[in-house]
Design an enzyme around this catalytic site. Structure first.
Site, PDB file in Angstrom:
ATOM      1  N   CYS A  52       4.907 -15.106  17.664  1.00  0.00           N
ATOM      2  CA  CYS A  52       3.819 -14.255  18.151  1.00  0.00           C
ATOM      3  C   CYS A  52       2.636 -15.122  18.590  1.00  0.00           C
ATOM      4  CB  CYS A  52       3.385 -13.296  17.042  1.00  0.00           C
ATOM      5  SG  CYS A  52       2.096 -12.159  17.597  1.00  0.00           S
ATOM      6  N   CYS A  56      -3.227 -14.283  13.415  1.00  0.00           N
ATOM      7  CA  CYS A  56      -3.523 -13.596  12.148  1.00  0.00           C
ATOM      8  C   CYS A  56      -3.152 -14.523  10.975  1.00  0.00           C
ATOM      9  CB  CYS A  56      -2.739 -12.291  12.070  1.00  0.00           C
ATOM     10  SG  CYS A  56      -2.823 -11.332  13.599  1.00  0.00           S
ATOM     11  N   CYS A  59      -0.083 -14.049   8.619  1.00  0.00           N
ATOM     12  CA  CYS A  59       1.209 -13.601   9.159  1.00  0.00           C
ATOM     13  C   CYS A  59       2.243 -14.707   9.340  1.00  0.00           C
ATOM     14  CB  CYS A  59       0.988 -12.889  10.490  1.00  0.00           C
ATOM     15  SG  CYS A  59       2.540 -12.132  11.075  1.00  0.00           S
ATOM     16  N   CYS A  96      10.525   2.762  10.743  1.00  0.00           N
ATOM     17  CA  CYS A  96       9.366   2.064  11.329  1.00  0.00           C
ATOM     18  C   CYS A  96       9.825   0.749  11.941  1.00  0.00           C
ATOM     19  CB  CYS A  96       8.339   1.754  10.255  1.00  0.00           C
ATOM     20  SG  CYS A  96       7.801   3.196   9.351  1.00  0.00           S
ATOM     21  N   CYS A 127       8.306   5.560  13.830  1.00  0.00           N
ATOM     22  CA  CYS A 127       7.023   4.857  13.825  1.00  0.00           C
ATOM     23  C   CYS A 127       7.254   3.505  14.480  1.00  0.00           C
ATOM     24  CB  CYS A 127       6.536   4.670  12.387  1.00  0.00           C
ATOM     25  SG  CYS A 127       4.985   3.739  12.279  1.00  0.00           S
ATOM     26  N   CYS A 187      -1.090   5.559  11.780  1.00  0.00           N
ATOM     27  CA  CYS A 187      -0.838   4.868  10.525  1.00  0.00           C
ATOM     28  C   CYS A 187      -1.719   3.627  10.573  1.00  0.00           C
ATOM     29  CB  CYS A 187       0.644   4.487  10.429  1.00  0.00           C
ATOM     30  SG  CYS A 187       1.032   3.478   8.986  1.00  0.00           S
ATOM     31  N   ARG A 259       0.031   4.699   1.519  1.00  0.00           N
ATOM     32  CA  ARG A 259       1.289   3.968   1.300  1.00  0.00           C
ATOM     33  C   ARG A 259       1.057   2.683   0.512  1.00  0.00           C
ATOM     34  NH1 ARG A 259       3.468   3.300   6.242  1.00  0.00           N
ATOM     35  NH2 ARG A 259       4.312   5.382   6.052  1.00  0.00           N
TER      36      ARG A 259
END
Ligand code: SAM
Ligand code: DTB
Ligand code: SF4
Length: 337
Positions: A52, A56, A59, A96, A127, A187, A259
């Site tokens: 990616c 972040c 991550c 998801c 999702c 979400c 969640r």
């Protein structure tokens, strides 16, 4: 219904309550709006893993860190259907799908639409979490039938720049606006344990609760510390403080599903039970999150059996009671009908 905004000072008052009083209050709110013995289960699948371009710091999928997560090609639609069927057999009601993208590109849209149709045909809620969305792409996903879009605020506005530099807090809020305007459910939640202050955790909840309406689903993740990421050595969170944040999320967003997300593999059963007691009513189920471990399905089944928890078929975010019908009205200071 108008909504009176929350502020951090109010959230702090909740945070400073004795633990038992806070959890009791959260449980009262929970019972007014939800079945206290039902937990909705979603299963996650990474449909495009690694490499990616974003930075972040938490991550394992960022191309900037050496975490051992290797780039994988986009999964084939058939592979996704096989995984979704298995998740359904195991009792998941929502599937998801995550992609390690900054944002989906035009060329990805036909594939994503095909995937949404195929998973919906299995009778599951869908999702996706694919990064930033503009209004047009959000509408295309909604038109294909996507039920939920996951896009986390991750932390407070103040702390955000310590964690991510490649997109702004307002970019995230813009994506949430596009999701909402396209008619999908939101979400959105965040991560605890990234070195932030308590007030950052509370400010994140305030941002979420003040969305109008608040997200239908609020994932609270405990940081999974992955070797190679800049946050690999982050300090431990005090478990009771994590539970406090779950309780405050429940009180501030009474109708949302809260969640208990990443980090369950590092929690014992008693800690998870306290999170459910404090108002968590949704989990990710299945032995893998996106790239890291989640509890084995059998362990979750055993825990649910021990606690007498039922798997809810489809989570209904509609209230079971209006604030007036709720047992103790003082728990709804923020809602004026
Ligand atoms: N690339 C997309 C994005 O960032 O919006 C979607 C996938 S991304 C992995 C989805 C969310 O997973 C992040 O917003 C973050 O909250 C959560 N996450 C990622 N790594 C994590 C970790 N190590 N511990 C806890 N949560 C994590
Ligand atoms: C969310 O809030 N947590 C999930 C889901 N939304 C996409 C992701 C957790 C990822 C944990 C790290 C990993 O497995 O790569
Ligand atoms: Fe990329 Fe999402 Fe990971 Fe950030 S959280 S590096 S955008 S996959």
């Amino acid at each position: 219904m108008s909504q009176i905004p929350w502020d951090v000072a109010q959230a702090r008052k909740l945070y400073e309550l004795p633990f038992m009083d806070l959890v009791f209050q959260a449980q009262q709110v929970h019972r007014a709006h939800h079945d206290p013995n039902a937990v909705q289960i979603s299963t996650l699948l990474s449909i495009k893993t690694g490499a990616c371009p974003e930075d972040c710091k938490y991550c394992p999928q960022s191309a900037r860190y050496h975490t051992g997560v290797s780039r994988e090609a986009l999964l084939k639609v058939e592979e996704i259907i096989t995984a979704a069927k298995r998740a359904k057999e195991q009792g998941a009601t929502r599937f998801c799908m995550g992609a390690a993208w900054r944002d989906p590109k035009d060329k990805d849209m036909p594939y994503l639409q095909e995937v949404i149709h195929a998973v919906k045909d299995l009778g599951m809620e869908t999702c996706m979490t694919l990064g930033m969305l503009n209004a047009d792409k959000a509408q295309q996903l909604a038109n294909a039938g996507l039920d939920y879009y996951n896009h986390n605020l991750d932390t407070s506005r103040r702390y955000y720049s310590e964690i991510i530099s490649t997109r702004s807090y307002d970019d995230r809020l813009d994506t949430l606006t596009h999701v909402r305007e396209a008619g999908m459910k939101i979400c959105s939640g965040g991560i605890l344990g990234m070195g932030e202050e308590e007030d950052d955790q509370l400010a994140m909840l305030v941002e979420l609760a003040n969305l109008n309406p608040p997200p239908e689903s609020v994932p609270i993740n405990q940081l999974v510390r992955v070797q190679g990421t800049p946050l690999a050595q982050a300090d431990d969170l005090e478990p009771f403080d994590f539970i406090r944040i779950i309780a405050i999320a429940r009180i501030m967003m009474p109708r949302s599903a809260v969640r208990l997300s990443a980090g369950r593999e590092q929690m014992n059963e008693q800690m998870q039970a306290l999170c459910f007691m404090a108002g968590a009513n949704s989990i990710f189920y299945g032995c893998k999150l996106l790239t890291t471990a989640n509890p084995e399905e059998d362990r979750d089944k055993q825990l649910f059996n021990k606690l007498g928890i039922n798997r809810s078929v489809v989570h209904d975010p509609a209230p079971k009671a209006t604030p007036e019908q709720a047992p103790i009205g003082m728990y709804y200071p923020q809602t004026a009908l």
